[in-house]
Design a protein around this motif. Structure first.
Motif, short mmCIF file in Angstrom:
data_model
loop_
_atom_site.label_atom_id
_atom_site.label_comp_id
_atom_site.label_asym_id
_atom_site.label_seq_id
_atom_site.Cartn_x
_atom_site.Cartn_y
_atom_site.Cartn_z
N UNK A 276 0.82 -1.12 0.10
CA UNK A 276 0.06 -0.08 0.01
C UNK A 276 1.05 0.86 -0.22
N UNK A 277 2.12 0.90 0.45
CA UNK A 277 3.35 2.63 0.66
C UNK A 277 3.65 2.74 -0.20
N UNK A 278 4.70 1.19 -1.02
CA UNK A 278 5.05 1.76 -2.35
C UNK A 278 5.30 0.65 -3.51
N UNK A 279 5.62 1.09 -4.65
CA UNK A 279 6.40 0.10 -5.66
C UNK A 279 7.10 0.21 -6.20
N UNK A 280 7.87 -0.75 -6.21
CA UNK A 280 9.67 -0.52 -6.81
C UNK A 280 9.57 -2.09 -7.79
N UNK A 281 10.87 -1.74 -7.94
CA UNK A 281 11.56 -2.97 -8.62
C UNK A 281 13.25 -3.13 -8.95
N UNK A 282 13.67 -3.99 -8.52
CA UNK A 282 15.42 -3.46 -8.90
C UNK A 282 15.80 -5.65 -9.56
N UNK A 283 16.37 -5.42 -10.00
CA UNK A 283 17.48 -6.21 -10.94
C UNK A 283 18.02 -7.47 -9.78
N UNK A 284 17.37 -8.81 -10.13
CA UNK A 284 18.22 -9.64 -9.61
C UNK A 284 18.28 -10.85 -10.63
N UNK A 285 18.82 -12.46 -9.84
CA UNK A 285 18.87 -13.09 -10.21
C UNK A 285 18.24 -14.54 -10.41
N UNK A 286 17.57 -14.47 -11.06
CA UNK A 286 16.20 -15.76 -11.58
C UNK A 286 16.35 -16.47 -12.95
N UNK A 287 17.17 -17.74 -12.43
CA UNK A 287 16.21 -18.48 -13.80
C UNK A 287 15.08 -19.08 -14.05
N UNK A 288 14.02 -18.70 -13.47
CA UNK A 288 13.21 -19.37 -13.82
C UNK A 288 12.06 -18.75 -14.71
N UNK A 289 10.69 -18.52 -14.86
CA UNK A 289 10.13 -17.53 -15.93
C UNK A 289 8.76 -16.78 -15.43
N UNK A 290 8.85 -15.81 -15.82
CA UNK A 290 8.19 -14.11 -15.24
C UNK A 290 7.14 -14.81 -14.62
N UNK A 291 6.85 -14.76 -13.93
CA UNK A 291 5.53 -15.03 -12.31
C UNK A 291 5.20 -13.81 -11.55
N UNK A 292 4.21 -13.62 -11.59
CA UNK A 292 3.25 -12.43 -10.29
C UNK A 292 2.71 -13.11 -9.38
N UNK A 293 2.69 -12.67 -8.73
CA UNK A 293 0.92 -12.60 -7.22
C UNK A 293 0.21 -11.50 -7.11
N UNK A 294 -0.93 -10.99 -7.07
CA UNK A 294 -0.84 -10.51 -6.60
C UNK A 294 -2.38 -10.52 -5.42
N UNK A 295 -2.26 -9.65 -4.32
CA UNK A 295 -3.10 -10.33 -3.22
C UNK A 295 -4.17 -9.15 -2.68
#
Length: 322
Positions: A276-295
């Protein structure tokens, strides 16, 4: 076998805390990750060689209680660890999770003891969550032996003082750390946790104020749901910024938490983090496919599917009443 619980509401910083805490542990440790969404995410984000067992599509204090009990028994048999560190779903009540652990001990015969109860609290959302979710949210604060306050950097001194005084009123015995726990050295963090070991808040009776809070309709009747997306089309960083901004719009529902991995056209992986208070992104190391959970609550499934441009959205018919 020791049971350590690292609790905190959605997006408070539990996984960040674990990545700082787990390297300090000696002996055999197993981590149990509880995801509310239908796909696991946090287990991939733990930067450790420690075994991680994931339980998702529910909460271990209610809909997944049986799976959790079975998992604890299996972990005890297979690994014989010195401790299990549990990161519950952000919508789990700490007191209920402790009760489920006690059932594993008393009914299933597993020798265990809940030795550490940690809460990570997002200061920037504290007042809104405390007012909106009442006892459901405040249970984690009341039951914790030690409380780490995150996201306090941009608050005024007056706001910080008010929040800390309110937390102290609700849990007079807990150790409260108001600084940025991410900057703590290993010995400093270990010392704080050691200081909190003798704190016992599990038998604290609910005050009249707490009883009144438990009747707040926003907390008692709120229904959380989650929608998961996988294999999301690639998007640039500018498109990612635009997407995160759109998620703040109420037309998509009241989004309490969104997290996951997106991929840019160049193949770079981006870890997104929305509360509720912030929204951001950063680079990361990940080998799996893109995926997102919204709650959140009252989520607009069709609008979210259009936003993420899903061809075959993951369906989640389950809804858990809190």
């Amino acid at each position: 076998m020791d049971i350590e619980i690292v609790s905190g509401f959605l997006g408070a910083g539990k996984t960040t805390f674990l990545n700082q805490y787990l390297p300090l542990l000696t002996g055999k440790t197993v981590v149990v990750e509880n995801e509310y969404g239908e796909i696991g995410l946090d287990g991939d984000l733990i930067q450790s060689d420690i075994p991680v067992k994931e339980l998702y599509a529910g909460c271990i204090c209610c809909s997944l209680a049986v799976d959790f009990r079975n998992g604890i028994r299996e972990i005890a048999r297979q690994y014989q660890p010195d401790r299990i560190v549990i990161e519950p779903s952000g919508v789990g009540k700490l007191s209920d999770i402790v009760k489920v652990c006690e059932k594993v001990r008393d009914r299933d015969g597993v020798e265990l003891e809940v030795t550490r109860r940690v809460a990570v609290m997002d200061g920037s959302s504290y007042e809104e969550y405390a007012d909106g979710f009442g006892t459901f949210y405040l249970d984690q604060i009341r039951q914790a032996q030690i409380i780490f306050c995150s996201q306090m950097e941009e608050l005024s001194e007056e706001q910080k003082t008010g929040i800390l005084e309110d937390i102290r009123k609700r849990n007079p015995d807990a150790v409260i750390y108001e600084g940025d726990f991410r900057k703590l050295e290993g010995e400093e963090l270990a010392g704080l946790l050691k200081m909190a070991e003798q704190t016992d808040t599990t038998d604290t009776e609910m005050s009249q104020e707490a009883e009144e809070e438990s009747n707040i309709s926003g907390a008692a009747e709120l229904t959380f749901s989650s929608i998961s997306f996988q294999n999301i089309p690639r998007m640039t960083k500018l498109e990612t910024e635009a997407l995160l901004e759109k998620l703040q719009d109420r037309k998509y529902g009241r989004i309490l938490r969104a997290k996951g991995i997106l991929e840019t056209p160049s193949g770079e992986k981006l870890q997104i983090d929305v509360t509720l208070s912030h929204a951001c992104f950063q680079s990361c190391k990940d080998r799996k496919e893109s995926r997102v959970v919204v709650i959140g609550s009252a989520l607009n499934r069709l609008a979210l599917e259009e936003l993420f441009q899903k061809k075959s959205p993951v369906r989640l018919p389950k809804r858990s009443r809190i």
